[in-house]
Write an enzyme that holds these catalytic residues in place. Structure first.
Site, PDB file in Angstrom:
ATOM      1  N   CYS A   1     -30.058   8.412 -23.759  1.00 49.55           N
ATOM      2  CA  CYS A   1     -30.326   8.556 -25.285  1.00 49.55           C
ATOM      3  C   CYS A   1     -30.215   7.166 -25.373  1.00 49.55           C
ATOM      4  CB  CYS A   1     -29.843   9.823 -25.865  1.00 49.55           C
ATOM      5  SG  CYS A   1     -29.655  11.087 -25.568  1.00 49.55           S
TER       6      CYS A   1
ATOM      7  N   THR B   1     -35.288 -17.994  -1.130  1.00 46.88           N
ATOM      8  CA  THR B   1     -33.958 -17.837  -0.300  1.00 46.88           C
ATOM      9  C   THR B   1     -33.355 -16.542   0.145  1.00 46.88           C
ATOM     10  OG1 THR B   1     -33.259 -20.146  -0.573  1.00 46.88           O
ATOM     11  CG2 THR B   1     -32.056 -18.520   0.843  1.00 46.88           C
TER      12      THR B   1
ATOM     13  N   ASN C   1     -35.984  10.480 -11.701  1.00 45.51           N
ATOM     14  CA  ASN C   1     -34.572  10.289 -11.676  1.00 45.51           C
ATOM     15  C   ASN C   1     -33.852  10.829 -12.381  1.00 45.51           C
ATOM     16  OD1 ASN C   1     -36.277   8.575 -13.229  1.00 45.51           O
ATOM     17  ND2 ASN C   1     -34.905   7.512 -13.838  1.00 45.51           N
TER      18      ASN C   1
ATOM     19  N   GLN D   1     -35.330   6.562  -5.449  1.00 49.17           N
ATOM     20  CA  GLN D   1     -35.277   8.367  -5.847  1.00 49.17           C
ATOM     21  C   GLN D   1     -35.283   9.175  -4.783  1.00 49.17           C
ATOM     22  OE1 GLN D   1     -32.246   8.694  -7.625  1.00 49.17           O
ATOM     23  NE2 GLN D   1     -32.475   7.484  -8.905  1.00 49.17           N
TER      24      GLN D   1
HETATM   25  N1  PLP Z   1     -37.635   3.436 -10.162  1.00 48.54           N
HETATM   26  C1  PLP Z   1     -36.445   3.867  -9.882  1.00 48.54           C
HETATM   27  C2  PLP Z   1     -36.821   5.733 -10.122  1.00 48.54           C
HETATM   28  C3  PLP Z   1     -35.330   4.531 -10.521  1.00 48.54           C
HETATM   29  O1  PLP Z   1     -34.788   5.240 -10.514  1.00 48.54           O
HETATM   30  C4  PLP Z   1     -34.742   2.725 -10.118  1.00 48.54           C
HETATM   31  C5  PLP Z   1     -32.984   2.430 -10.183  1.00 48.54           C
HETATM   32  O2  PLP Z   1     -32.429   3.444 -11.862  1.00 48.54           O
HETATM   33  C6  PLP Z   1     -35.596   1.778 -10.490  1.00 48.54           C
HETATM   34  C7  PLP Z   1     -36.366   1.934  -9.837  1.00 48.54           C
HETATM   35  C8  PLP Z   1     -34.930   0.759 -10.287  1.00 48.54           C
HETATM   36  O3  PLP Z   1     -34.259  -0.013  -9.101  1.00 48.54           O
HETATM   37  P1  PLP Z   1     -32.794  -1.285  -9.538  1.00 48.54           P
HETATM   38  O4  PLP Z   1     -31.927  -0.744 -10.340  1.00 48.54           O
HETATM   39  O5  PLP Z   1     -33.139  -1.369  -7.926  1.00 48.54           O
HETATM   40  O6  PLP Z   1     -34.038  -2.433 -10.122  1.00 48.54           O
END
Ligand code: PLP
Length: 377
Positions: free
Chosen positions: A323, A238, A149, A179
Site C-alpha cells: 500500500c 565489468t 508477483n 516470478q
Molecule cells: N519483475 C517482477 C515480476 C518482480 O517481482 C520483480 C521483483 O520484485 C522485478 C521484476 C524486479 O527484479 P529486481 O528486484 O531483480 O530488479
C-alpha cells in the site's frame, strides 16, 4: 523468524555464498584482463552462462547478464520499441506488470508512443485473446509478465506468442519471467517470446544480478548501457563475477529435484489457503496457478497494520507490492475489488524450505490480529 515473503527475495544457501566468496577472494580477476587470472574469470562467466542457459532451454549466446530484473525489463522494452520504430509506436502491456515494465512504458508514452493497458479479471487472470485483440498493424511490442508477483496468476505467454505470429509477425514479445523462472517450468525456445527477463534473488541467488534472453528475431538490440563493450558489446560494465557465480550456483541447487520442490510448494499453498480461510473475514483474493504465491484479504483490516504487527512477531509477509501511502497497489487496484477487500490484501509466498508449521504460526497470528481489533472499514 518465519519467512513467508519469497516473492520479495530469498535467502541465499551456504553453497551459493561459498561460490561467491571463492570468486571475491580467489578468482577475482577482471574478465577483460589478458593474463591467466582474467582468463579464469572469463571462463567462469562463460560456464555460468551455460548453466543458466541450460536451465532456460536456450543457447548460451542468447543470454546476457544484467544487474537485476529491473534492468532486463527496461532493456527489453526500450530495445523492442527501438527495433520496431518504423513499424509503429503502439505497445500492448498489462495494467498489472511490475513497475520495471510499467515505468519504461510510461516513459515511451511521453515520447509519443501509444500504450494499451490490458486489465485482468477480478481474480487476476487474463486470456491470450484479451491481449491479442489489442494488437494492431503498428504494434511494436507486447510485454506480458509470466507470473504476477502479487496474485501468483500465470499468464498465457505461449498462446500469446502463437497468436502474435498470425496477428502481426513483426511485433516483438517480451515476458518478465522474474516470478516464473524455476517456478513455472518453461523452455525459452518453446515459449516463443523474443525477450525473457530473469532475476537471481528470487531463486536463492544474490541480489544485483539477472539475465535477459534475447531471441533470434531481435536484430542488434539497442544497448541500455554503453561503454567498454562487455557482454558482446550489448551490456557494458565489468561483469559482476561473484554475483554471476552465485546466480549459476543457485540455478544448479534449485534445479535439483525441481518437480518435487514445486509440488511441495503447491501443496503448501493449498494447505495455507484452506488453513487461512478458516479465519473469519479472510478470503482468498486470487486463484493464481503459481506454486509459491497466495494472495488473501483480511477484509476491512488495513494490510499495513497486519504486516507490521506480524513483523513484530517475527513473521515476514507482505502487503503485495504494498500500500503506497494508504492506497492499494496498482495490481490490487486493477482487480477492482470492493474497498474493504482491497484494503486488507496481503501476500504470502513460499520457498522450498517453507513448512506447514510456518503457515500454522502465520495463521495463528492473523487470527489474533483479527480477534484483537475491529475492522477499520
Ligand atoms: N519483475 C517482477 C515480476 C518482480 O517481482 C520483480 C521483483 O520484485 C522485478 C521484476 C524486479 O527484479 P529486481 O528486484 O531483480 O530488479
Amino acid at each position: 523468524m518465519i519467512y513467508l515473503d519469497h516473492a520479495a527475495t530469498t535467502p541465499v544457501p551456504r553453497a551459493v555464498a561459498d561460490a561467491m566468496y571463492d570468486v571475491l577472494t580467489g578468482n577475482f580477476g577482471n574478465p577483460s584482463s589478458q593474463y591467466p587470472l582474467g582468463r579464469a574469470a572469463r571462463e567462469l562467466v562463460s560456464r555460468c552462462r551455460e548453466t543458466v542457459a541450460e536451465s532456460l532451454g536456450c543457447g548460451a549466446e542468447q543470454l546476457y547478464f544484467t544487474s537485476c530484473g529491473t534492468e532486463g525489463d527496461n532493456w527489453a522494452v526500450t530495445a523492442a520499441a527501438w527495433q520496431n520504430r518504423h513499424l509503429g509506436r503502439h505497445i500492448v502491456t498489462t495494467a498489472v506488470e511490475h513497475n520495471a515494465v510499467l515505468e519504461p512504458c510510461r516513459w515511451l508514452e511521453k515520447q509519443g508512443c501509444e500504450v494499451t493497458w490490458v486489465k485482468p479479471d477480478g481474480r487476476g487472470n487474463l486470456t491470450a485473446e484479451q491481449v491479442l485483440s489489442a494488437v494492431r498493424p503498428d504494434t511494436a511490442l507486447v510485454s506480458v509478465m509470466m507470473v504476477n508477483n502479487e496474485t501468483g496468476c500465470v499468464f498465457p505467454i505461449r498462446e500469446i506468442a502463437d497468436g502474435l505470429r498470425e496477428r502481426n509477425p513483426r511485433t516483438l514479445l517480451h515476458t518478465d519471467a522474474v516470478q516464473g523462472y524455476l517456478k513455472v517450468p518453461f523452455s525459452a525456445v518453446e515459449l516463443g517470446a523474443d525477450f525473457i527477463t530473469l532475476s537471481a534473488h528470487k531463486i536463492g541467488g544474490p541480489k544485483g544480478v539477472g539475465a535477459l534472453y534475447v531471441g533470434g528475431r531481435v536484430r542488434n538490440p539497442r544497448p541500455l548501457l554503453a561503454g567498454g563493450g562487455q557482454e558482446r558489446g550489448l551490456r557494458s560494465g565489468t561483469e559482476a563475477t561473484a554475483q554471476i557465480a552465485g546466480f549459476a550456483k543457485a540455478v544448479e541447487l534449485r534445479s535439483e529435484n525441481l518437480p518435487e520442490k514445486l509440488e511441495r510448494m503447491r501443496s503448501l499453498r493449498e494447505y495455507a489457503a484452506a488453513r487461512l480461510s478458516a479465519i473469519p473475514d479472510l478470503t482468498v483474493v486470487a486463484d493464481g496457478a503459481a506454486p509459491h504465491i497466495l494472495a488473501v484479504s483480511l477484509e476491512g483490516y488495513p494490510s499495513q497494520n497486519i504486516v507490521s504487527e506480524l513483523g513484530e512477531k517475527g513473521i515476514c509477509i507482505s502487503a503485495g507490492s504494498a500500500c503506497h501511502q494508504g492506497k492499494p497497489s496498482h495490481v490490487v487496484a486493477a482487480l477492482g475489488l470492493p474497498k474493504r477487500t482491497a484494503a486488507g490484501v496481503i501476500r504470502l509466498s513460499f520457498g522450498p524450505e517453507t513448512t506447514r508449521e510456518d503457515i500454522d504460526a502465520c495463521a495463528a497470528a492473523l487470527q489474533a490480529h483479527h480477534d484483537a481489533r475491529f475492522p477499520m472499514l
